[in-house]
Design a protein around this motif. Sequence first.
Motif, PDB file in Angstrom:
ATOM      1  N   VAL A  51       0.064   9.840  -6.858  1.00  0.00           N
ATOM      2  CA  VAL A  51       0.224  11.032  -6.020  1.00  0.00           C
ATOM      3  C   VAL A  51      -0.417  10.816  -4.649  1.00  0.00           C
ATOM      4  CG1 VAL A  51      -0.495  13.456  -5.788  1.00  0.00           C
ATOM      5  CG2 VAL A  51       0.522  12.655  -7.922  1.00  0.00           C
ATOM      6  N   GLU A  52      -1.523  10.099  -4.631  1.00  0.00           N
ATOM      7  CA  GLU A  52      -2.170   9.791  -3.344  1.00  0.00           C
ATOM      8  C   GLU A  52      -1.262   8.916  -2.476  1.00  0.00           C
ATOM      9  OE1 GLU A  52      -5.675   6.773  -2.133  1.00  0.00           O
ATOM     10  OE2 GLU A  52      -6.265   8.312  -3.583  1.00  0.00           O
ATOM     11  N   ILE A  53      -0.573   7.975  -3.097  1.00  0.00           N
ATOM     12  CA  ILE A  53       0.321   7.078  -2.366  1.00  0.00           C
ATOM     13  C   ILE A  53       1.568   7.816  -1.881  1.00  0.00           C
ATOM     14  CG2 ILE A  53       1.809   5.037  -2.581  1.00  0.00           C
ATOM     15  CD1 ILE A  53      -0.284   3.984  -4.645  1.00  0.00           C
ATOM     16  N   ALA A  54       2.087   8.702  -2.726  1.00  0.00           N
ATOM     17  CA  ALA A  54       3.327   9.424  -2.398  1.00  0.00           C
ATOM     18  C   ALA A  54       3.104  10.932  -2.538  1.00  0.00           C
ATOM     19  CB  ALA A  54       4.451   8.950  -3.314  1.00  0.00           C
ATOM     20  N   PRO A  55       2.322  11.514  -1.639  1.00  0.00           N
ATOM     21  CA  PRO A  55       1.964  12.931  -1.788  1.00  0.00           C
ATOM     22  C   PRO A  55       3.121  13.907  -1.614  1.00  0.00           C
ATOM     23  CG  PRO A  55       1.202  12.089   0.320  1.00  0.00           C
ATOM     24  CD  PRO A  55       1.727  10.914  -0.460  1.00  0.00           C
ATOM     25  N   GLU A  56       4.221  13.453  -1.053  1.00  0.00           N
ATOM     26  CA  GLU A  56       5.369  14.342  -0.832  1.00  0.00           C
ATOM     27  C   GLU A  56       6.380  14.298  -1.976  1.00  0.00           C
ATOM     28  OE1 GLU A  56       5.294  16.500   1.709  1.00  0.00           O
ATOM     29  OE2 GLU A  56       3.331  15.602   2.096  1.00  0.00           O
ATOM     30  N   ASN A  57       6.066  13.585  -3.039  1.00  0.00           N
ATOM     31  CA  ASN A  57       6.979  13.461  -4.174  1.00  0.00           C
ATOM     32  C   ASN A  57       6.673  14.562  -5.194  1.00  0.00           C
ATOM     33  OD1 ASN A  57       8.063  12.627  -6.785  1.00  0.00           O
ATOM     34  ND2 ASN A  57       8.555  10.694  -5.769  1.00  0.00           N
ATOM     35  N   GLU A  92       6.142  23.869  -4.194  1.00  0.00           N
ATOM     36  CA  GLU A  92       6.071  23.973  -2.734  1.00  0.00           C
ATOM     37  C   GLU A  92       6.861  22.840  -2.062  1.00  0.00           C
ATOM     38  OE1 GLU A  92       2.666  22.740   0.417  1.00  0.00           O
ATOM     39  OE2 GLU A  92       2.012  24.074  -1.189  1.00  0.00           O
ATOM     40  N   LEU A  93       6.748  21.642  -2.617  1.00  0.00           N
ATOM     41  CA  LEU A  93       7.411  20.487  -2.022  1.00  0.00           C
ATOM     42  C   LEU A  93       8.925  20.491  -2.229  1.00  0.00           C
ATOM     43  CD1 LEU A  93       4.877  17.689  -3.003  1.00  0.00           C
ATOM     44  CD2 LEU A  93       5.362  18.519  -0.688  1.00  0.00           C
ATOM     45  N   ASP A  94       9.353  20.976  -3.383  1.00  0.00           N
ATOM     46  CA  ASP A  94      10.783  20.932  -3.710  1.00  0.00           C
ATOM     47  C   ASP A  94      11.151  22.159  -4.531  1.00  0.00           C
ATOM     48  OD1 ASP A  94      13.391  20.316  -4.372  1.00  0.00           O
ATOM     49  OD2 ASP A  94      12.940  18.336  -5.198  1.00  0.00           O
ATOM     50  N   LEU A 138       1.988  15.034 -13.051  1.00  0.00           N
ATOM     51  CA  LEU A 138       0.531  15.118 -13.111  1.00  0.00           C
ATOM     52  C   LEU A 138       0.100  16.474 -13.665  1.00  0.00           C
ATOM     53  CD1 LEU A 138      -2.182  13.764 -12.620  1.00  0.00           C
ATOM     54  CD2 LEU A 138      -2.033  14.463 -10.222  1.00  0.00           C
ATOM     55  N   ALA A 139       0.821  17.519 -13.314  1.00  0.00           N
ATOM     56  CA  ALA A 139       0.523  18.846 -13.864  1.00  0.00           C
ATOM     57  C   ALA A 139       0.635  18.831 -15.385  1.00  0.00           C
ATOM     58  CB  ALA A 139       1.468  19.892 -13.270  1.00  0.00           C
ATOM     59  N   ALA A 140       1.676  18.214 -15.899  1.00  0.00           N
ATOM     60  CA  ALA A 140       1.858  18.136 -17.359  1.00  0.00           C
ATOM     61  C   ALA A 140       0.738  17.329 -18.012  1.00  0.00           C
ATOM     62  CB  ALA A 140       3.215  17.517 -17.675  1.00  0.00           C
ATOM     63  N   LEU A 141       0.315  16.267 -17.357  1.00  0.00           N
ATOM     64  CA  LEU A 141      -0.789  15.463 -17.893  1.00  0.00           C
ATOM     65  C   LEU A 141      -2.086  16.269 -17.915  1.00  0.00           C
ATOM     66  CD1 LEU A 141       0.041  12.131 -16.068  1.00  0.00           C
ATOM     67  CD2 LEU A 141       0.039  12.473 -18.558  1.00  0.00           C
ATOM     68  N   TYR A 142      -2.343  16.991 -16.840  1.00  0.00           N
ATOM     69  CA  TYR A 142      -3.532  17.830 -16.810  1.00  0.00           C
ATOM     70  C   TYR A 142      -3.489  18.877 -17.925  1.00  0.00           C
ATOM     71  CZ  TYR A 142      -5.338  16.184 -12.257  1.00  0.00           C
ATOM     72  OH  TYR A 142      -5.886  15.446 -11.241  1.00  0.00           O
ATOM     73  N   LYS A 143      -2.340  19.477 -18.127  1.00  0.00           N
ATOM     74  CA  LYS A 143      -2.199  20.464 -19.200  1.00  0.00           C
ATOM     75  C   LYS A 143      -2.500  19.820 -20.546  1.00  0.00           C
ATOM     76  CE  LYS A 143       1.073  23.404 -21.595  1.00  0.00           C
ATOM     77  NZ  LYS A 143       2.481  23.515 -21.954  1.00  0.00           N
ATOM     78  N   GLN A 144      -1.971  18.629 -20.765  1.00  0.00           N
ATOM     79  CA  GLN A 144      -2.192  17.892 -22.009  1.00  0.00           C
ATOM     80  C   GLN A 144      -3.689  17.727 -22.293  1.00  0.00           C
ATOM     81  OE1 GLN A 144      -0.069  16.541 -24.327  1.00  0.00           O
ATOM     82  NE2 GLN A 144      -1.739  15.587 -25.452  1.00  0.00           N
ATOM     83  N   GLU A 145      -4.448  17.521 -21.244  1.00  0.00           N
ATOM     84  CA  GLU A 145      -5.889  17.284 -21.393  1.00  0.00           C
ATOM     85  C   GLU A 145      -6.721  18.565 -21.261  1.00  0.00           C
ATOM     86  OE1 GLU A 145      -7.546  13.948 -22.094  1.00  0.00           O
ATOM     87  OE2 GLU A 145      -5.584  14.330 -22.997  1.00  0.00           O
ATOM     88  N   GLY A 146      -6.037  19.710 -21.123  1.00  0.00           N
ATOM     89  CA  GLY A 146      -6.751  20.976 -21.044  1.00  0.00           C
ATOM     90  C   GLY A 146      -7.375  21.256 -19.691  1.00  0.00           C
ATOM     91  N   LEU A 147      -6.952  20.546 -18.669  1.00  0.00           N
ATOM     92  CA  LEU A 147      -7.459  20.733 -17.308  1.00  0.00           C
ATOM     93  C   LEU A 147      -6.538  21.712 -16.581  1.00  0.00           C
ATOM     94  CD1 LEU A 147      -8.229  16.968 -16.688  1.00  0.00           C
ATOM     95  CD2 LEU A 147      -9.890  18.775 -17.209  1.00  0.00           C
ATOM     96  N   LEU A 148      -6.650  22.969 -16.958  1.00  0.00           N
ATOM     97  CA  LEU A 148      -5.660  23.963 -16.555  1.00  0.00           C
ATOM     98  C   LEU A 148      -5.679  24.274 -15.064  1.00  0.00           C
ATOM     99  CD1 LEU A 148      -5.775  26.364 -19.625  1.00  0.00           C
ATOM    100  CD2 LEU A 148      -4.407  24.299 -19.241  1.00  0.00           C
ATOM    101  N   PRO A 179       0.792  -1.237   0.000  1.00  0.00           N
ATOM    102  CA  PRO A 179       0.000   0.000   0.000  1.00  0.00           C
ATOM    103  C   PRO A 179       0.824   1.287   0.000  1.00  0.00           C
ATOM    104  CG  PRO A 179      -0.189  -1.133   2.112  1.00  0.00           C
ATOM    105  CD  PRO A 179       0.564  -2.037   1.196  1.00  0.00           C
ATOM    106  N   GLU A 180       2.066   1.227   0.429  1.00  0.00           N
ATOM    107  CA  GLU A 180       2.900   2.428   0.518  1.00  0.00           C
ATOM    108  C   GLU A 180       3.843   2.588  -0.670  1.00  0.00           C
ATOM    109  OE1 GLU A 180       2.282   4.627   2.920  1.00  0.00           O
ATOM    110  OE2 GLU A 180       0.733   3.241   3.592  1.00  0.00           O
ATOM    111  N   SER A 181       3.796   1.688  -1.643  1.00  0.00           N
ATOM    112  CA  SER A 181       4.718   1.747  -2.774  1.00  0.00           C
ATOM    113  C   SER A 181       4.019   2.238  -4.030  1.00  0.00           C
ATOM    114  CB  SER A 181       5.333   0.370  -3.038  1.00  0.00           C
ATOM    115  OG  SER A 181       6.190   0.438  -4.162  1.00  0.00           O
ATOM    116  N   ALA A 182       4.522   3.328  -4.566  1.00  0.00           N
ATOM    117  CA  ALA A 182       3.958   3.887  -5.796  1.00  0.00           C
ATOM    118  C   ALA A 182       4.577   3.268  -7.045  1.00  0.00           C
ATOM    119  CB  ALA A 182       4.164   5.395  -5.814  1.00  0.00           C
TER     120      ALA A 182
END
Length: 133
Positions: A79-85, A114-116, A92-102, A49-52
């Motif tokens: 991202v849910e499994i490893a929220p600090e990565n 924020e994380l890094d 995921l941001a790039a994927l959302y952009k690809q699909e127009g989910l700005l 459960p803890e391995s992405a």
Amino acid sequence: DLAMAALQTAADLEPSYLDPHTILGVIAVYAGRHDIVDREIAAIRALVPESADPILRIANTYLKTQNFAKTIAVYKLVVEIAPENAEYHANLAALYKQEGLLDDAIREARKSAELDPANYGKQAEDFLKQLGA
């Protein structure tokens, strides 16, 4: 079909062995068997459960097949499994952009920065400028 049957046999013989579940999930992506993919993701989550990483392999396979909606769905789980990565958020941001989910792309880019900030701050800033945010 033969490969999936062989892997299913392996998974049935030793349900606690991760590799058959992961490989079966990957092959099922190529076969368009999303029902099997979902089942194997559930099995993987139960085993580790803890391995992405194994879920990420399936997400990347969806990406290779250019099924962006499924890639996003599985990446959200990563991202849910490893929220600090931060890298996962940036991807995921790039994927959302690809699909127009700005709005979603902006949120994930900001989270990666924020994380890094050292590794993703400038990248996120440039990404946000491209989106006009």
